[in-house]
Design a protein around this motif. Structure first.
Motif, short mmCIF file in Angstrom:
data_model
loop_
_atom_site.label_atom_id
_atom_site.label_comp_id
_atom_site.label_asym_id
_atom_site.label_seq_id
_atom_site.Cartn_x
_atom_site.Cartn_y
_atom_site.Cartn_z
N PHE A 118 -16.22 -8.55 -10.22
CA PHE A 118 -17.38 -8.10 -11.00
C PHE A 118 -17.19 -6.66 -11.49
O PHE A 118 -17.57 -6.31 -12.61
CB PHE A 118 -18.65 -8.19 -10.17
N ALA A 119 -16.60 -5.82 -10.64
CA ALA A 119 -16.32 -4.43 -11.04
C ALA A 119 -15.36 -4.40 -12.22
O ALA A 119 -15.51 -3.59 -13.15
CB ALA A 119 -15.76 -3.64 -9.86
N LEU A 120 -14.37 -5.28 -12.18
CA LEU A 120 -13.41 -5.37 -13.28
C LEU A 120 -14.08 -5.88 -14.55
O LEU A 120 -13.88 -5.33 -15.64
CB LEU A 120 -12.26 -6.30 -12.88
N PHE A 154 -20.17 3.52 -13.54
CA PHE A 154 -20.82 3.73 -12.24
C PHE A 154 -22.03 2.82 -12.07
O PHE A 154 -22.18 2.14 -11.05
CB PHE A 154 -21.25 5.20 -12.10
N ASN A 155 -22.88 2.79 -13.08
CA ASN A 155 -24.10 1.98 -12.99
C ASN A 155 -23.78 0.48 -12.93
O ASN A 155 -24.43 -0.26 -12.18
CB ASN A 155 -25.02 2.28 -14.17
N ALA A 156 -22.79 0.06 -13.71
CA ALA A 156 -22.44 -1.36 -13.72
C ALA A 156 -21.88 -1.80 -12.36
O ALA A 156 -22.25 -2.86 -11.84
CB ALA A 156 -21.42 -1.63 -14.82
N ILE A 157 -21.00 -0.99 -11.78
CA ILE A 157 -20.43 -1.35 -10.48
C ILE A 157 -21.49 -1.29 -9.39
O ILE A 157 -21.54 -2.16 -8.51
CB ILE A 157 -19.24 -0.43 -10.14
N PHE A 158 -22.34 -0.28 -9.44
CA PHE A 158 -23.41 -0.18 -8.44
C PHE A 158 -24.32 -1.41 -8.49
O PHE A 158 -24.63 -2.00 -7.45
CB PHE A 158 -24.23 1.09 -8.65
N CYS A 159 -24.75 -1.78 -9.68
CA CYS A 159 -25.69 -2.91 -9.82
C CYS A 159 -25.05 -4.23 -9.40
O CYS A 159 -25.68 -5.03 -8.68
CB CYS A 159 -26.18 -3.00 -11.26
N THR A 160 -23.81 -4.49 -9.85
CA THR A 160 -23.17 -5.76 -9.50
C THR A 160 -22.82 -5.81 -8.01
O THR A 160 -22.93 -6.87 -7.39
CB THR A 160 -21.91 -5.98 -10.34
N ALA A 175 -19.27 2.18 -6.27
CA ALA A 175 -19.45 2.64 -7.65
C ALA A 175 -18.76 3.97 -7.88
O ALA A 175 -18.12 4.19 -8.92
CB ALA A 175 -20.94 2.75 -7.96
N LEU A 176 -18.84 4.87 -6.91
CA LEU A 176 -18.20 6.18 -7.03
C LEU A 176 -16.68 6.05 -7.07
O LEU A 176 -16.02 6.62 -7.95
CB LEU A 176 -18.62 7.07 -5.85
N VAL A 177 -16.13 5.26 -6.14
CA VAL A 177 -14.68 5.07 -6.11
C VAL A 177 -14.21 4.34 -7.36
O VAL A 177 -13.18 4.69 -7.96
CB VAL A 177 -14.26 4.30 -4.83
N GLY A 178 -14.96 3.31 -7.76
CA GLY A 178 -14.59 2.55 -8.95
C GLY A 178 -14.59 3.41 -10.20
O GLY A 178 -13.71 3.27 -11.06
N THR A 179 -15.55 4.31 -10.32
CA THR A 179 -15.62 5.21 -11.48
C THR A 179 -14.43 6.16 -11.49
O THR A 179 -13.86 6.45 -12.55
CB THR A 179 -16.93 6.00 -11.47
N ILE A 180 -14.03 6.64 -10.31
CA ILE A 180 -12.86 7.53 -10.22
C ILE A 180 -11.60 6.78 -10.66
O ILE A 180 -10.77 7.31 -11.41
CB ILE A 180 -12.70 8.07 -8.79
N ILE A 181 -11.46 5.53 -10.21
CA ILE A 181 -10.30 4.73 -10.60
C ILE A 181 -10.30 4.49 -12.11
O ILE A 181 -9.28 4.63 -12.78
CB ILE A 181 -10.29 3.37 -9.86
N GLU A 182 -11.48 4.16 -12.66
CA GLU A 182 -11.58 3.84 -14.08
C GLU A 182 -11.29 5.05 -14.96
O GLU A 182 -10.73 4.91 -16.04
CB GLU A 182 -12.98 3.30 -14.38
#
Length: 212
Positions: A118-120, A154-160, A175-182
């Motif tokens: 979902f994050a992807l 960030f918002n998309a990963i947090f919500c999903t 969400a924080l880690v995912g945003t850093i990766i993105e």
């Protein structure tokens, strides 16, 4: 002066619209991967086999396209979705996309894999669209990533993540880690790193942060 500037503005608007249209097409394919966790829940082994065959077929078709032999439908879709940086190259985006999903699904449990996929699908997908549409402030040393895109990610990963886990603390960390990766200039490799790392992080955190 006005006669010189106006055509230039018109050209820039057309180029931006064409780029945005191409990005919408690309990310629509990207976000369709959100259906894969549902299919994996019922038919994990067949779906993983199908994804592997799809990956192999696409790789062969891309090698043929690179050598000047177009494969019907597949080559047309690839040409329509390819970015400017992919010109005269094998387009790696679909390859890393499917690889990221396969690796995530094999290594992590169903819930963790769903979070990663979902994050992807939504985090990476919506970030790019928001950046192209609303992005005005670029983040230095990121290869053109924008504040708008990162906030959307960030918002998309947090919500999903919250939708899957019902855990605010873990969802915030993911969400924080995912945003850093993105935001890192990983190009197409973020399709592998984002779902696999977030899936693993979910599996690591969830047993220790259950009721927050």
């Amino acid at each position: 002066m006005l006669k010189i500037i106006c055509p230039r503005i018109g050209i820039d608007i057309k180029k931006h619209f064409f780029s945005l249209k191409k990005e919408v097409f690309r990310k629509s394919i990207h976000m369709c991967t959100a259906f894969i966790p549902v299919l994996l829940h019922f038919y994990k082994v067949p779906i993983l086999c199908l994804l592997s065959l799809t990956l192999l077929f696409y790789l062969i078709s891309e090698i043929l396209r690179w050598k000047g032999v177009d494969v019907p439908i597949v080559s047309n879709i690839t040409n329509a979705a390819a970015r400017k940086r992919d010109a005269n190259k094998i387009v790696l985006g679909p390859i890393t996309l499917v690889l990221g999903i396969i690796i995530t699904s094999i290594f992590w449990n169903e819930k963790s894999a769903t979070v990663g996929i979902f994050a992807l699908a939504f985090g990476d997908g919506l970030a790019s669209l928001a950046g192209k549409t609303f992005g005005r402030i670029e983040i230095p040393f990121t290869g053109g990533k924008t504040v708008a895109g990162s906030l959307t990610c960030f918002n998309a990963i947090f919500c999903t993540s919250w939708f899957v886990l019902q855990n605010t603390t873990v969802s915030f960390i993911l969400a924080l880690v995912g945003t850093i990766i993105e935001v890192l200039p990983l190009r197409d490799l973020d399709n592998i790193f984002l779902p696999t790392l977030l899936g693993g992080l979910t599996e690591l955190l969830l047993p220790h942060i259950q009721f927050m």
